[in-house]
Design a protein around this motif. Structure first.
Motif, PDB file in Angstrom:
ATOM      1  N   GLY A 138       0.952  -1.077  -0.015  1.00 27.79           N
ATOM      2  CA  GLY A 138       0.216  -0.001  -0.103  1.00 27.79           C
ATOM      3  C   GLY A 138       0.937   1.214  -0.059  1.00 27.79           C
ATOM      4  N   CYS A 139       2.271   1.255   0.159  1.00 23.01           N
ATOM      5  CA  CYS A 139       2.798   2.394   0.541  1.00 23.01           C
ATOM      6  C   CYS A 139       4.317   2.308  -0.242  1.00 23.01           C
ATOM      7  CB  CYS A 139       2.932   3.044   1.739  1.00 23.01           C
ATOM      8  SG  CYS A 139       3.700   2.124   3.043  1.00 23.01           S
ATOM      9  N   GLU A 140       5.032   1.104   0.292  1.00 24.33           N
ATOM     10  CA  GLU A 140       6.367   0.527   0.078  1.00 24.33           C
ATOM     11  C   GLU A 140       7.230   1.661   0.819  1.00 24.33           C
ATOM     12  OE1 GLU A 140       7.289  -0.575  -4.271  1.00 24.33           O
ATOM     13  OE2 GLU A 140       5.942   0.948  -4.473  1.00 24.33           O
ATOM     14  N   GLY A 177       6.789   1.753   4.418  1.00 24.35           N
ATOM     15  CA  GLY A 177       6.785   1.127   5.867  1.00 24.35           C
ATOM     16  C   GLY A 177       5.736   1.722   6.935  1.00 24.35           C
ATOM     17  N   CYS A 189       1.819   1.746   5.909  1.00 26.76           N
ATOM     18  CA  CYS A 189       0.607   1.201   5.946  1.00 26.76           C
ATOM     19  C   CYS A 189       0.358  -0.152   6.642  1.00 26.76           C
ATOM     20  CB  CYS A 189      -0.066   1.141   4.492  1.00 26.76           C
ATOM     21  SG  CYS A 189       0.739   0.065   3.449  1.00 26.76           S
ATOM     22  N   GLY A 190       1.139  -0.907   6.672  1.00 29.74           N
ATOM     23  CA  GLY A 190       1.226  -2.218   7.246  1.00 29.74           C
ATOM     24  C   GLY A 190       0.628  -3.290   6.400  1.00 29.74           C
ATOM     25  N   CYS A 250       1.681  -4.838   3.967  1.00 32.49           N
ATOM     26  CA  CYS A 250       2.688  -5.839   3.543  1.00 32.49           C
ATOM     27  C   CYS A 250       3.039  -6.760   4.669  1.00 32.49           C
ATOM     28  CB  CYS A 250       3.755  -5.169   2.765  1.00 32.49           C
ATOM     29  SG  CYS A 250       4.693  -4.110   4.151  1.00 32.49           S
ATOM     30  N   CYS A 268       7.924  -4.616   2.934  1.00 33.88           N
ATOM     31  CA  CYS A 268       8.521  -3.841   2.110  1.00 33.88           C
ATOM     32  C   CYS A 268       9.691  -3.083   2.600  1.00 33.88           C
ATOM     33  CB  CYS A 268       7.220  -2.665   1.749  1.00 33.88           C
ATOM     34  SG  CYS A 268       7.015  -1.566   2.935  1.00 33.88           S
TER      35      CYS A 268
HETATM   36  S1  FES Z   1       3.492  -1.449   1.826  1.00 31.96           S
HETATM   37 FE1  FES Z   1       3.133  -0.052   3.324  1.00 31.96          FE
HETATM   38  S2  FES Z   1       4.150  -0.743   5.170  1.00 31.96           S
HETATM   39 FE2  FES Z   1       4.718  -1.934   3.379  1.00 31.96          FE
END
Ligand code: FES
Ligand code: FES
Lengths: 159, 766
Positions: free
Chosen positions: A38-40, A42, A44-45, A47, A59
């Motif tokens: 969701g963000c790459e 760290g 959004c969680g 992943c 990620c």
């Molecule tokens: S993709 Fe959002 S925390 Fe890893």
């Protein structure tokens, strides 16, 4: 380069580039697409996977760092068929809408409740505050987690 | 003869767990990034780093020389005029402000696409972006309202103004209303720029089949059929040569699924190179590229009689729609004008809603478009007026809320018409959810807390009301097919964006077919299922899709009756159909599965141009820490009347989720730009959406006292209402808490720093 680790109880050996994240490795090399991105960066969680028992943002971890580790994804938390008590609780409490954050919520909560089956509502809320959900407003997710505690308590008792 | 289509009503209205959950919970959902095609290329977009400028040069040679990079497409690859993105709701003056799908001479916002790189992997494509050289001569950036509306710098050099449209909302005799007023309140308010922020970023996979001349676009949402028509026109293809495929979608909230520039570029690339091309937006890109919304301000006045009856409302609204008019960029503007009167009886209205362009990301819709803004404005006016008139805040509302006797109640007429100039509230009594909230919140017992300083925090409360439009026309289609195993497949034109559509449509089908839900299988959202369909926008999927399901169910049972009668050698009327079995008086019967081999396939549709209006009220109890400016929501109650509840569980989920999104709107989410027009928000660490620890209390109550007369189900749209009142109600509660200091919040968000400043300023004045 080759990296060997265990995913969902299965030994894997994957050819990765040095910069490949664990998330991309799981999704695109191992076809475990339940882990979402969701963000790459760290925040959004989505992943989140479980690495040696701890909830980890895949990620932010490189695939090469998984060498020798035991990794569990949402697929690994699931039964052959049917739903686990935690998954059941999510369904019963409507703890998901679009389902995109859900795998990360499940892995985070599974890691927490396996360690702390008696976790308080406040503790659960605090841990889940590292996982973003845009749909539910979180309240039903917390209710689901509270409800699922009994199964984790029982599992601990059974051991 | 017993009616065969009377629903048993065993699912509708229930707390029915969702059928889609099983796959989501097991990690088996299929979102766009979960699919890949052999030989696919990945796209990455080079976007303008300046808000406004003239493109001097684009040199992609270094990028093209990189291994794994196949192509760099720019405006130079498009012959003739650059196509523009069409409008969904056109009006006579917006033509020149449409967005070209790629920048050629000029860039008009930070993030505007300039080039598309195609490479073997997403990483390589992104790496290559760094090696495309673009020279842009900066032009003055137009960021805020006064500058934009002065027309000192024209964003479109061939136009005379930065104001594409002024919508006027009109009703009654405004001059007389204000001339006869006992009291007039006038004030200015503003809401900040935001975006919907679904957790899954956008993405598409475009595939070209050269043999068939067929384009397939996967990753559709919201408007698969409109987008297919648009794409076919732009690509010069017949409509049948384009398919839009819907997969699981990680949230929409109004922003996802509109036709965006990338959509066309990806399709163009797929055809040109005869390759599947996939693109997944990254989060930083998402923040600058997906539609923004909510940047609105106003200068409005309300006229009252001595008794506190509203006589009229007039003034100006100003909406910053960003650099271009996007497909539905005008929706928030016209909505703000038409719906600002909300739940109140206002006999005379004259509002001008000015849409102005600026060098920011183009705007579109976000849940409750224009309504959230308008509700904030009018609810702030109402509370301030109550104080000035010396009338209790709740009492003032009771005197002005619409009643059942006044239905249908016409709202202001909005011109220029975008197809919905006139509209009316369809049914309801706005006092009922209001009183429900007064009661459920224990207002009477808590009233003494208002303005009190308790343990170092000021307490405040407020109740406000709202209306939510739904059931956007014109039509929805479904197809039902009886399968060999007795399962009924339901193909719906509505699309799913995480709202539980499969469950809701299956519930309705099951009840009207008198079958268990397990015997209904729902497919939706893809253009391959149906010749024609519409989608999910404007809170329409349940009402429009649901009523189309009823039509199909009736037709399917009709077919069943005919085929069963033929088998039994009886006249169709001689049969009784219940729970999937046709029975004759002599005891013989035919189960549904038996006629399956006859190939039963029916089309159902529902046409409706009349919107539904859900309405409701919300209560907030806040505690404000004057030392830090931090505000805690101690209690929040929302009640709405949705006409007919289909699934109480998913309905509550929608309302609660929307309310919490609303808290993000009120307190923390903001797309901040600097004076040069650079977007300063680049990650989820800067764009602060609510966390699990932020807002633990939201209570929802759903009513169904007044079914909508516009459709057989009696249902109304319900996905957006939860967010609409949050700004107004919370800001009023904060004003109430800080009443001893005379603080009146007028600008959102109420971030701790802004609240702290308001308090400090008030103290300095005292
Ligand atoms: S993709 Fe959002 S925390 Fe890893
Ligand atoms: S269910 Fe959609 S983001 Fe959590």
């Amino acid at each position: 380069m080759k990296v060997d680790f265990e995913v969902n109880g299965r030994a894997v050996s994957v050819d990765v580039t040095p910069r490949m994240t664990l998330a991309d490795c799981l999704r695109h090399e191992l076809n475990l697409t339940g882990t979402h991105i969701g963000c790459e960066h760290g925040v959004c969680g989505a992943c989140t996977v479980i690495v040696n028992g701890d909830a980890v943002r895949s990620c932010l971890m490189l695939a090469v760092q998984a060498k020798g580790a035991e990794v569990t994804t949402v697929e690994g938390l699931s039964l052959e068929e049917g739903l686990t008590p935690l998954q059941e609780a999510f369904k019963r409490h409507h703890g998901l809408q679009c389902g995109f954050c859900t795998p990360g919520m499940l892995t985070t909560l599974h890691a927490l409740l396996s360690e702390e089956p008696e976790a308080s509502e406040e503790r659960i809320r605090d841990v889940i505050s590292g996982n973003l959900c845009r749909c539910t407003g979180y309240i039903p997710i917390i209710e689901a987690a509270m409800d699922a505690r009994a199964a984790y308590q029982q599992a601990r008792g059974d051991k | 003869m017993k009616s065969s289509t009377h629903p048993q009503n065993t699912y509708i209205g229930g707390h029915v767990e969702r059928v889609e959950d099983y796959r989501f919970l097991r990690g088996e959902g299929q979102y766009l990034d979960d699919i890949s095609r052999p030989g696919q290329w990945h796209a990455a977009f080079l976007r303008s780093s300046l808000a406004h400028g003239t493109i001097r040069k684009i040199d992609a040679s270094a990028a093209l020389a990189m291994p794994g990079v196949h192509a760099v497409m720019t405006a130079a690859d498009i012959e003739g005029n650059i196509p523009t993105i069409p409008f969904r709701r056109p009006n006579p003056t917006i033509g020149p402000y449409a967005q070209p799908i790629i920048a050629r001479e000029k860039v008009r916002y930070f993030g505007e696409p300039i080039a598309m790189v195609l490479a073997d992997t997403a990483e390589l494509a992104e790496d290559a972006l760094q090696h495309v050289v673009v020279e842009i001569d900066a032009l003055p950036a137009v960021i805020e309202r006064v500058h934009a509306m002065s027309d000192a710098v024209l964003i479109f050099e061939d136009t005379k103004t930065n104001i594409p449209t002024v919508f006027n909302a009109e009703k009654g005799d405004i001059e007389a209303a204000f001339a006869g007023a006992h009291y007039v309140i006038r004030d200015q308010f503003a809401t900040q720029r935001q975006t919907a922020l679904p957790m899954e970023t956008r993405g598409l996979l475009a595939e070209w089949d050269a043999q068939l001349g067929q384009l397939t676009v996967s990753g559709a949402a919201k408007l698969p059929f409109f987008n297919r028509t648009t794409m076919a026109n732009m690509m010069n293809l017949p409509e049948e040569a384009v398919d839009y495929i819907e997969l699981d979608v990680g949230g929409g909230f109004g922003a996802r699924g509109e036709f965006y520039p990338e959509d066309y570029l990806l399709a163009l690339g797929a055809r040109k190179f005869n390759r599947p091309i996939k693109w997944i937006e990254d989060r930083r890109e998402h923040l600058m590229a997906i539609g923004h919304s909510r940047e609105a301000s106003c200068d409005v006045e309300l006229a009252f009689s001595k008794e506190g009856v509203i006589l009229g409302m007039r003034g100006d609204l100003y909406i910053n729609i960003g650099a271009y008019v996007r497909p539905n960029g005008m929706t928030p503007v016209r909505n703000a004008a038409q719906f600002m009167s909300g739940p109140y009886r206002i006999p005379a209205i004259d509002l001008d809603a000015h849409a102005f362009v600026s060098n920011k990301t183009p705007a579109g819709t976000y849940r409750g478009p224009g309504r959230y803004e308008g509700c904030f404005f009018i609810e702030r006016l109402m509370d301030q007026a109550a104080g000035a008139l010396g009338i209790d805040r709740l009492e003032l509302r009771r005197r002005n809320l619409l009643t059942h006797e006044e239905m249908p109640y016409p709202l202001a007429t909005v011109l220029p018409s975008d197809g919905r100039a006139e509209t009316q509230c369809d049914s309801g009594d706005h006092r009922e959810p209001f009183e429900t909230v007064v009661k459920e919140s224990n207002w009477a017992e808590k009233a003494h807390l208002q303005g009190q300083l308790i343990d170092g925090r000021y307490h405040g409360m407020a109740i406000g009301s709202f209306i939510e439009g739904g059931a956007s026309g014109p039509q929805e289609n479904v197809r039902m097919q009886l399968e060999a195993d007795g399962i009924v497949s339901l193909y719906a034109g509505s699309s799913a964006i995480g709202q539980g559509l499969e469950t809701v449509l299956a519930q309705i089908a099951a009840d009207y077919l008198e079958l268990p839900m397990e015997r209904i299988r729902v497919f939706h959202g893809s253009t391959t299922y149906l010749k024609q369909g519409w989608g999910s926008y404007g809170s329409r999927a349940t009402v429009m899709g649901g009523n189309a399901v009823i039509d199909a169910a009736k037709k399917l049972l009709g077919e069943f009756r005919l085929h069963a009668a033929k088998r039994l050698g009886l006249a169709p009327e001689e049969l009784t159909i219940t729970e999937g079995v046709a029975r004759a008086a002599d005891g013989r019967s035919v189960p549904l599965v038996e006629v399956a081999k006859d190939g039963i396939n029916v089309d159902g549709f529902f046409k409706n141009q009349t919107p539904t209006y859900t309405y409701g009220s919300a209560f907030a109890h806040v505690a404000v820490d004057p030392g830090t400016g931090h505000i805690e929501i101690l209690d929040y109650v929302v009640a709405d009347d949705v006409g007919r509840i289909i699934n109480s569980m998913t309905l509550h989920g929608q309302v609660m989720g929307a309310a919490v999104q609303g808290f993000g709107s009120v307190f923390s989410e903001e797309l901040v730009y600097n004076d040069e027009g650079q977007l300063l928000v680049g990650s989820l660490a800067d764009y602060l959406i609510p966390l699990a620890t932020d807002y633990p209390v939201v209570r929802c109550i759903s009513l169904e006292n007044y079914p909508s007369p516009t459709n057989p189900l009696g249902a109304k749209g319900a996905g957006e209402g939860g967010i609409i009142p949050v700004g107004g109600v919370v800001a009023n509660a904060v004003a109430n808490a800080l009443s001893s200091l005379g603080v009146q919040p007028k600008i959102l968000p109420l971030s701790p720093s802004r609240v702290w400043e308001l308090i400090e300023d008030a103290r300095a004045r005292a």
